[in-house]
Scaffold this motif. Structure first.
Motif, PDB file in Angstrom:
ATOM      1  N   ILE A 225      -1.218   2.151   8.210  1.00 35.09           N
ATOM      2  CA  ILE A 225      -0.173   1.596   7.332  1.00 35.09           C
ATOM      3  C   ILE A 225       1.205   1.873   7.935  1.00 35.09           C
ATOM      4  O   ILE A 225       2.069   0.989   7.988  1.00 35.09           O
TER       5      ILE A 225
ATOM      6  N   ALA B 106       0.835  -1.208   0.000  1.00 36.27           N
ATOM      7  CA  ALA B 106       0.000   0.000   0.000  1.00 36.27           C
ATOM      8  C   ALA B 106       0.872   1.260   0.000  1.00 36.27           C
ATOM      9  O   ALA B 106       0.590   2.224  -0.720  1.00 36.27           O
TER      10      ALA B 106
ATOM     11  N   ILE C 251      -6.093   5.693   7.693  1.00 38.40           N
ATOM     12  CA  ILE C 251      -5.553   4.551   6.947  1.00 38.40           C
ATOM     13  C   ILE C 251      -4.047   4.711   6.773  1.00 38.40           C
ATOM     14  O   ILE C 251      -3.280   3.769   7.000  1.00 38.40           O
ATOM     15  N   VAL C 252      -3.610   5.917   6.417  1.00 34.38           N
ATOM     16  CA  VAL C 252      -2.172   6.169   6.273  1.00 34.38           C
ATOM     17  C   VAL C 252      -1.456   5.894   7.595  1.00 34.38           C
ATOM     18  O   VAL C 252      -0.384   5.280   7.629  1.00 34.38           O
TER      19      VAL C 252
ATOM     20  N   GLU D 205       2.214   1.968  -3.476  1.00 33.55           N
ATOM     21  CA  GLU D 205       1.212   2.521  -4.393  1.00 33.55           C
ATOM     22  C   GLU D 205       0.850   3.960  -4.032  1.00 33.55           C
ATOM     23  O   GLU D 205       0.626   4.786  -4.911  1.00 33.55           O
ATOM     24  N   LEU D 206       0.782   4.252  -2.741  1.00 32.72           N
ATOM     25  CA  LEU D 206       0.380   5.598  -2.309  1.00 32.72           C
ATOM     26  C   LEU D 206       1.522   6.605  -2.383  1.00 32.72           C
ATOM     27  O   LEU D 206       1.313   7.791  -2.128  1.00 32.72           O
TER      28      LEU D 206
ATOM     29  N   ASP E 269      -6.959   2.041  -2.450  1.00 32.30           N
ATOM     30  CA  ASP E 269      -8.251   2.523  -2.963  1.00 32.30           C
ATOM     31  C   ASP E 269      -9.051   3.182  -1.853  1.00 32.30           C
ATOM     32  O   ASP E 269      -9.619   4.257  -2.037  1.00 32.30           O
ATOM     33  N   TYR E 270      -9.114   2.524  -0.704  1.00 37.11           N
ATOM     34  CA  TYR E 270      -9.917   3.066   0.388  1.00 37.11           C
ATOM     35  C   TYR E 270      -9.275   4.336   0.942  1.00 37.11           C
ATOM     36  O   TYR E 270      -9.976   5.278   1.322  1.00 37.11           O
ATOM     37  N   ALA E 271      -7.931   4.368   0.988  1.00 34.85           N
ATOM     38  CA  ALA E 271      -7.244   5.583   1.456  1.00 34.85           C
ATOM     39  C   ALA E 271      -7.526   6.759   0.526  1.00 34.85           C
ATOM     40  O   ALA E 271      -7.556   7.908   0.951  1.00 34.85           O
TER      41      ALA E 271
ATOM     42  N   LEU F 294      -6.174  -1.373   0.213  1.00 34.20           N
ATOM     43  CA  LEU F 294      -6.045  -0.227   1.111  1.00 34.20           C
ATOM     44  C   LEU F 294      -5.809   1.085   0.350  1.00 34.20           C
ATOM     45  O   LEU F 294      -6.383   2.114   0.722  1.00 34.20           O
TER      46      LEU F 294
ATOM     47  N   ARG G 101      -0.953  -6.836  -3.911  1.00 32.54           N
ATOM     48  CA  ARG G 101      -1.924  -6.168  -4.770  1.00 32.54           C
ATOM     49  C   ARG G 101      -2.175  -6.981  -6.044  1.00 32.54           C
ATOM     50  O   ARG G 101      -3.277  -7.059  -6.536  1.00 32.54           O
TER      51      ARG G 101
ATOM     52  N   LEU H 265      -5.522  11.852   1.019  1.00 29.71           N
ATOM     53  CA  LEU H 265      -5.651  10.480   1.508  1.00 29.71           C
ATOM     54  C   LEU H 265      -6.264  10.469   2.906  1.00 29.71           C
ATOM     55  O   LEU H 265      -6.128  11.427   3.658  1.00 29.71           O
ATOM     56  N   ASP H 266      -6.901   9.349   3.229  1.00 30.19           N
ATOM     57  CA  ASP H 266      -7.477   9.172   4.552  1.00 30.19           C
ATOM     58  C   ASP H 266      -6.352   9.045   5.591  1.00 30.19           C
ATOM     59  O   ASP H 266      -5.502   8.162   5.506  1.00 30.19           O
TER      60      ASP H 266
END
Lengths: 344, 344
Positions: free
Chosen positions: A66, A31, A62-63, A34-35, B117-119, B115, A106, A58-59
């Protein structure tokens, strides 16, 4: 269960915890790749998570979760309650290997989660535009491109340093990045790309256009193993084929396909074939990156991965001589075969 | 990239390899649990893979690849080329923890892979009958039932040893196994099950029927947090709620829900609430099993997991007194609150 029995029950051991938690860290690495969080840490050594989440829309929670999982694997360090993460002791190694983590989670986790279905010959439902094995093929393509940039392209460039070519065909060309690299190596050279996946070819069209190479390259939407010979193949002098040669197998179809390639590209002078090979040693947790996941996923798909010796057993029979075998370094089970056509 | 730069590139470190390979082992454990291979090794210490595959109509190559990955984690031992696997040094601990491995991979891997996607507030497509987060809810239910059998039920039984009850309501009853256990503990007791998932209720109907308890139990297809009071709730004297209390949160809705339960079950005398709690310590690879994956998955779903102190801050305000807090042992972050109603 009585109390006495409960006391005698086994414990959840340190080994089980480490396996489980390591798997969670791998999801977090995937993750974070990707982010763009890994990129950001690589560039700046430290990142404020709130600013990072805000800047990238971004949320935050969630970050943060992670980052907590990354910290568990010492990929980052984070003081409790702090929004600042710093490069951890494992950062460089994990960041470097991140395309393989991304491929595993992923790209391939759905297939690996469904191994019991495939073992039982049940086919779980997929949507019409999905990979039949439930893989995320966009993620697989990104992982493959990133791994090529980091690990394979330098080997390919070295191997081609003394090789003249004017027209190259890349079999399983994917996103087109390898063709772009090859055409940029030789002024005026032309290229042909073949791939079975139309989303990959769309991307390849786009990328070669952006690279100003649209006039120098043609793409064909074909299964490499069954494609017909074409006029455009006639003056190809260099073949490349990365990470798809195992699709030629089992052995009898590999011989047939390799012979077909010899015939379909009558003027080829070099064939650089790069693939994962089956290794004889049993796996351990310290085994080379990628290989064990690759083997398990391909077992799930009923695909055979040949060993180096099995590849050697095929070359002469199908019209090729192996001029060199070069380990590509990472993954260690990945090998580049430099082939030349046998005289007939 | 030039050769000099390539030389300076970071290496794939031992730490990265161990993380990656551990994740692959976890997929293999999950598959081996579902296919019954762990059961077979537990019973017999050694298993012939070919016989096992034949007896269970399974693909031999997939079973073999799963065994190779298990061997990498020392869950089994296997001599190269042999079809015989034996109990490995990590077998007992990993087998015991396998419902958590199964929850992580078969149950939750798609959510964890998505994750990013949701983030980014993107909602990946799911099919109409799928969990909106892409989880495999059948696998989650199996993991939950197996974990209850191994870890939670003994704590529940101990806690209820001195408690009289004649009618129990299980909130989030899932497969009905807990209700069956409770009704078998007290002759003549009756039960009520509430769950939001109709596939779980279908299974609960089936299981209670098979257990000869159909006359003694009623099920309601409702969201526990918004359900109305019912005549059937009036004489309930025991409430149980396992692994769903976090769905009551954030705090204001938790207070409201806990107060509603007090009102909807006017004659309740005991409420046993069991849930994972947020832990203050940072995670490491040696952290308790389950917790880190549970936290990451719930962050992905935007769900808040309260700490023990946060739970305590809610009880009195919503009409409950906490009579005891009992750690359920495994996972270590899992806690049983034994509540009794406050006098009004």
């Amino acid at each position: 269960m009585t109390r006495a029995e409960a006391t005698e029950a086994p414990e959840v051991t340190a080994g089980a915890r480490r396996l489980y938690n390591s798997a969670v860290v791998v999801y977090a690495v995937s993750a974070a790749m990707e982010l763009g969080l890994l990129d950001e840490i690589r560039r700046n050594d430290k990142v404020d998570l709130v600013a990072f989440a805000t800047d990238n829309t971004l949320d935050r929670n969630i970050v943060s979760a992670i980052a907590d999982a990354l910290a568990a694997g010492d990929v980052v360090t984070r003081d409790p309650g702090s929004d600042l993460v710093c490069r951890g002791g494992e950062f460089d190694g994990v960041d470097h290997a991140s395309p393989f983590f991304y491929w595993l989670t992923r790209g391939t986790s759905r297939l690996l989660s469904r191994l019991p279905d495939y073992a039982s010959d049940r086919t779980p439902p997929t949507q019409p535009d999905e990979d039949p094995w439930g893989r995320d093929m966009r993620a697989v393509a990104i992982a493959s491109r990133t791994a090529s940039e980091r690990f394979f392209n330098q080997t390919l460039r070295s191997e081609l340093a003394g090789v003249d070519f004017t027209r190259v065909a890349d079999l399983g060309c994917g996103s087109g990045d390898r063709l772009i690299m090859l055409l940029n190596m030789r002024e005026g050279a032309r290229g042909v790309g073949v791939d079975i996946a139309s989303p990959a070819l769309d991307l390849a069209h786009e990328q070669t256009g952006r690279a100003g190479l649209r006039e120098r390259v043609e793409f064909f939407h074909e299964d490499v193993t069954t494609m017909p010979a074409r006029p455009e193949f006639a003056d190809v002098d260099l073949l490349t084929c990365f990470l798809m040669g195992h699709d030629f197998w089992p052995r009898d179809t590999a011989v047939r396909t390799m012979r077909m390639l010899r015939d379909a590209f009558p003027n080829v002078r070099h064939f650089v074939l790069c693939d994962e090979c089956r290794v004889p040693e049993p796996f351990t947790l310290d085994s080379t990156i990628f290989t064990m996941g690759f083997m398990l996923a391909h077992a799930g798909m009923g695909k055979y991965i040949p060993a180096i010796d099995e590849w050697h057993s095929v070359f002469e029979e199908s019209g090729w001589r192996c001029r060199a075998v070069v380990p590509s370094g990472v993954p260690e089970s990945n090998v580049v075969f430099h082939l030349t056509p046998l005289e007939r």
